[in-house]
Write a protein that holds these residues in place. Structure first.
Motif, mmCIF file in Angstrom:
data_model
loop_
_atom_site.group_PDB
_atom_site.id
_atom_site.type_symbol
_atom_site.label_atom_id
_atom_site.label_comp_id
_atom_site.label_asym_id
_atom_site.label_seq_id
_atom_site.Cartn_x
_atom_site.Cartn_y
_atom_site.Cartn_z
ATOM 1 N N ASP A 89 2.205 3.895 -4.146
ATOM 2 C CA ASP A 89 0.948 4.424 -4.676
ATOM 3 C C ASP A 89 0.661 3.961 -6.098
ATOM 4 N N LYS A 97 -4.828 -2.759 -7.420
ATOM 5 C CA LYS A 97 -6.069 -2.810 -6.636
ATOM 6 C C LYS A 97 -7.296 -2.390 -7.446
ATOM 7 N N TYR A 126 0.440 -0.109 -6.436
ATOM 8 C CA TYR A 126 -0.659 -0.649 -5.628
ATOM 9 C C TYR A 126 -2.011 -0.240 -6.199
ATOM 10 N N THR A 127 -2.112 1.012 -6.674
ATOM 11 C CA THR A 127 -3.366 1.476 -7.279
ATOM 12 C C THR A 127 -3.661 0.701 -8.552
ATOM 13 N N PRO A 181 0.803 -1.231 0.000
ATOM 14 C CA PRO A 181 0.000 0.000 0.000
ATOM 15 C C PRO A 181 0.835 1.279 0.000
#
Length: 501
Positions: free
Chosen positions: A49, A56, A52-53, A46
């Motif tokens: 940025d 996710k 992970y974005t 997490p």
């Protein structure tokens, strides 16, 4: 204050040499720094940025385009004639994915469920969901094949049941109904008296179980302990292997979940991933290198052996019972319904399949699947997954709805799931992973060149200064006793030369 040029030149020589060493050091250290940054930004964390974005929420547009094979001669098919189809579409849906129940584990894995929803995009479609299409009725023709080994009297009873609920061998419904479900008294009857026979308990539709659903509980490696494992599947629904197929190799859950791959890929690398929809692991192979808006990529495609039968490719024997090469029998994970997956228009399949159906025209450009990968990071830049859904149908005695249908693998529809990185995500990706490494690479050579030029110029200047100093020392004037420059000296010399005067 006079400047000692030789000392200044010597200083520039030292600076030049140090600059060359610094640039040379960057040649070896630079790639290590870049690789270290790639590792940090590839680990599922997490705190990262960007990566992970992307993992996710999939912040890039993703679409599913559906093409139906509209049956032009249903009555003739019942008489034993060759099916004739016409492609309709695309009917385009925007795909929205989100990961929920994300749980990180101490063993460097993370679990999640990915939910998907589809939204119709009229502006991108050729037609509307209200368009009417005719396709084979899976409830009738599929069930006929599934039940062909039952006693003749039972088959007659089944045929009577079809007639009671007005179910014929072909369906003429709107695209929306075929996609997401329609009311059927037969479906209600089966769900009430034979629960579990159908994949869904509500309306019957080809994609009814896809919308507002999840792909199962995935547990994948984060890459924190070993970057080579990043995104690889550890288990699916708690399983480390499947039970659909006949051999351990075919039941293996290999590769990633099909969205991201480990970094540092080479041309020898393959692209394995597990697909719950195909009920098996798939593997793409390297085809060629390329670029997308300045970003280097490797294109991976499906090998011809992907859907080959066990006769043509022995490792696929575990996926049998097989028919012609180019077909994957998924009945074992689709409630035993006689459903086969292939490439669209039977691309890369046995040519005999094209002889059984009129209206098909396979090409690699339109029907081959591919994934374009940024090899350094394992991030897909452009994805196009294309698959076709087929129904095996034949005449079954006792079930009069099958008429005199010739044995055929009938294409019903094909779909393409595609997406590509664009907009702010592409800009950020390009800056962090293309421009900055390139700047660092160019800087190391600039430092080397600048250091060499500085050193050479300084050495030349230093030698020039030294030569000038030596020349000046050699040519300095000294006193000559035979030379007179003053008036008194000249007078005395004159008298000494002529004493008589």
């Amino acid at each position: 204050m006079a400047v000692n040029k030789s000392k200044v030149s010597a200083g520039f020589i030292v600076v030049g040499v140090l600059t060359v060493f610094f640039g040379t050091g960057l040649v070896f250290v630079g790639p290590i720094i870049i690789d270290d940054q790639v590792v940090k930004n590839t680990v599922i964390d997490p705190k990262n940025d960007l990566s992970y974005t992307m993992w996710k929420d999939l912040p890039v547009p993703f679409f599913m385009s559906v093409y139906f094979f509209h049956v032009l001669n249903p009555q003739e098919i019942l008489k034993g004639e060759k099916p004739m189809v016409e492609q309709r579409g695309p009917y385009v849906y925007r795909k929205q994915c989100r990961k929920e129940n994300i749980t990180f584990h101490p063993n460097s894995t993370v679990s999640y469920r990915e939910y998907r929803r589809y939204f119709f995009e009229p502006s991108m479609s050729v037609g509307n969901e209200s368009d009417v299409v005719t396709i084979p009725n899976m409830l009738v023709l599929g069930a006929a094949v599934m039940l062909e080994d039952l006693p003749y009297a039972v088959r007659l009873l089944i045929s009577t049941t079809f007639k009671t609920f007005n179910e014929g061998p072909f369906l003429t419904k709107t695209v929306g109904e075929l996609m997401w479900g329609f009311d059927s008294k037969l479906v209600d009857f089966l769900n009430k008296y034979l629960p579990g026979m159908l994949p869904s308990t509500g309306k019957f539709g080809l994609f009814a179980e896809f919308n507002n659903s999840n792909t199962g509980l995935f547990t994948i490696h984060t890459g924190r302990d070993d970057i080579r494992k990043a995104h690889k599947v550890d288990s699916w629904n708690g399983l480390t292997e499947l039970s659909y197929w006949r051999t351990p190799q075919c039941n293996m859950i290999n590769g990633t979940a099909g969205q991201l791959w480990p970094p540092f890929m080479t041309k020898e690398s393959t692209l394995p991933f597990y697909s719950p929809d195909a009920c098996r692991s798939l593997e793409l192979v390297y085809q060629r290198a390329g670029e997308m808006k300045g970003i280097p990529l490797y294109r991976y495609v499906a090998p011809k052996t992907m859907f080959a039968n066990g006769t043509d490719y022995a490792p696929n024997e575990g996926f049998c019972p097989c028919r012609q090469s180019g077909l994957l029998n998924v009945s074992s994970c689709r409630h035993n319904s006689p459903v086969f997956i292939s490439h669209p228009h039977f691309f890369n399949a046995d040519p005999v399949l094209l002889d059984y159906v009129l209206g098909l025209n396979p090409t690699e450009e339109e029907h081959g699947l591919f994934i374009d990968i940024h090899p350094l990071t394992g991030v897909p830049l452009n994805v196009s997954i294309r698959l076709q859904l087929n129904l095996y149908m034949k005449r079954v005695s006792g079930i009069t709805e099958t008429g005199k249908i010739s044995e055929v693998v009938m294409p019903m529809l094909w779909f393409e799931e595609n997406g590509y990185i664009d907009g702010p995500v592409l800009t950020t990706f390009h800056t962090n992973l293309v421009i900055l490494p390139a700047v660092m690479e160019y800087m190391q050579y600039i430092f080397i060149a600048l250091g060499l030029v500085t050193t050479v110029v300084a050495i030349l200047v230093y030698h020039k200064v030294k030569r000038s100093s030596n020349r000046a020392a050699i040519s300095t004037p000294f006193e000559n006793p035979w030379v007179c420059t003053t008036a008194s000296c000249k007078s005395s010399t004159f008298r000494n030369s002529f004493p008589a005067l």
